[in-house]
Write an enzyme that holds these catalytic residues in place. Sequence first.
Site, mmCIF file in Angstrom:
data_model
loop_
_atom_site.group_PDB
_atom_site.id
_atom_site.type_symbol
_atom_site.label_atom_id
_atom_site.label_comp_id
_atom_site.label_asym_id
_atom_site.label_seq_id
_atom_site.Cartn_x
_atom_site.Cartn_y
_atom_site.Cartn_z
ATOM 1 N N ASP A 14 -32.934 -70.274 10.447
ATOM 2 C CA ASP A 14 -32.371 -70.235 9.600
ATOM 3 C C ASP A 14 -33.013 -69.341 8.518
ATOM 4 O OD1 ASP A 14 -28.761 -69.447 8.154
ATOM 5 O OD2 ASP A 14 -30.699 -69.066 6.666
ATOM 6 N N ASP A 112 -30.389 -63.210 9.439
ATOM 7 C CA ASP A 112 -31.607 -64.289 8.976
ATOM 8 C C ASP A 112 -31.756 -65.165 9.737
ATOM 9 O OD1 ASP A 112 -29.552 -65.336 8.367
ATOM 10 O OD2 ASP A 112 -30.978 -66.288 6.537
ATOM 11 N N GLU A 113 -30.516 -65.281 10.631
ATOM 12 C CA GLU A 113 -30.771 -66.378 12.121
ATOM 13 C C GLU A 113 -30.012 -66.261 12.929
ATOM 14 O OE1 GLU A 113 -26.588 -68.086 11.341
ATOM 15 O OE2 GLU A 113 -26.108 -66.529 9.972
#
EC number: 2.7.7.7
Length: 364
Positions: A14, A112-113
Amino acid sequence: MPEDEDQRIIFHIDMDSFYASVEVRERPELTGKPVVIGADPKEGHGRGVVSTCSYEARAFGIRSAMPISNAYRKCPECVFLPVNMPLYSKVSENVMEILRQHSEKFRQVSIDEAYLDMSHLEDYKTAEIVGYRIKEQIKEEEKITCSVGIGPSMVIAKISSDYNKPDGLTIVKPEDVMNFLAPMPAGKIPGIGRKSAAKLEKNGIITIADLRKCDVQSLISAFGRHGEAMYWMARGTDNREVREREGRKSIGRQTTYEEDVTDTAVIMESINRICRDIHRRMSKQGYRCRTITVKIRYSGFIDRTRSKSLSRHTENLSEIMNTAEKIFEELYENKPVRSFGVTISGFENRDSHQTGLNEFLSVK
Ligand code: TTP
Ligand code: MG
């Protein structure tokens, strides 16, 4: 559940304060400053919310989803910037391509992960080394930091990536799972939002250790279907497998050279290798593609990208390779190349395709 469930090694990666980190990367003079991304604060009269903020801004109590007017009141000296989605999407794509290189079993879950099933590494010592290597690679290529969680299931990987943010790496081995989870607030379990946590708290259930004392039936009657998942996740048990979502939009790969390259033969070799790889991955999904995109990153992080769409879909490796070579030749400016990538997109399912006249004529 697979028998060797405990043997899995799952990574959750992340990015740290993602939108804010990208903005700081673009404007190095903001490094170390409190930066807030979101609506225009209009000196405290703005409407809308905070998307995210740098860790320096978090020290003032600013958080995602907070009204921007509140954020302004907490820290009028913060640097407030609007959301630049096209930029963050591009960085996200680059990061995801880096992650995909590490395992076929990959799942992106937000901008974003992502999760990776890294069971092929076989032991946690190697996993640690690779975890740090991934962090380095992202830092090197995209100039942002991330936090990595490593454990025997998706839930453990997810909770551990959050355990030591920013720029952390946390490993929870199978034998440590129960102790790791015990003192955590029940709300750390995915799916236990603020409402469910409040309901649990009313019944004296604060930590995951408390939650473990509940029997599965009472959790099901209080929370429905999710009650059962809660019961198992409180024990670190989560048999979800890391799988890519159906219907992905593109498949790409990039390569970064140890030293900047000026020899086009080396780049032609990369085109060959990358195209074989992405073609194989596309075929596995049962797709044909229509668009081929080439990206050249020159030294100094100057990116050049160009795409070509074919007149029809193809699953032919040489056609993909020739198109990528042609794009490269048109695009290349005779400067040292730092990294190079090819992406294919515009997919259709091989089976849903009807033979076009061109294809019919070319099959002799
Ligand atoms: P997160 O990963 O939740 O947050 P983050 O990356 O900013 O910070 P952390 O270091 O804690 O991981 O979300 C990723 C991006 O999604 C974030 O940078 C901005 C966006 N986002 C919103 O726009 N609104 C929100 O409420 C949240 C939580 C995130
Ligand atoms: Mg994040």
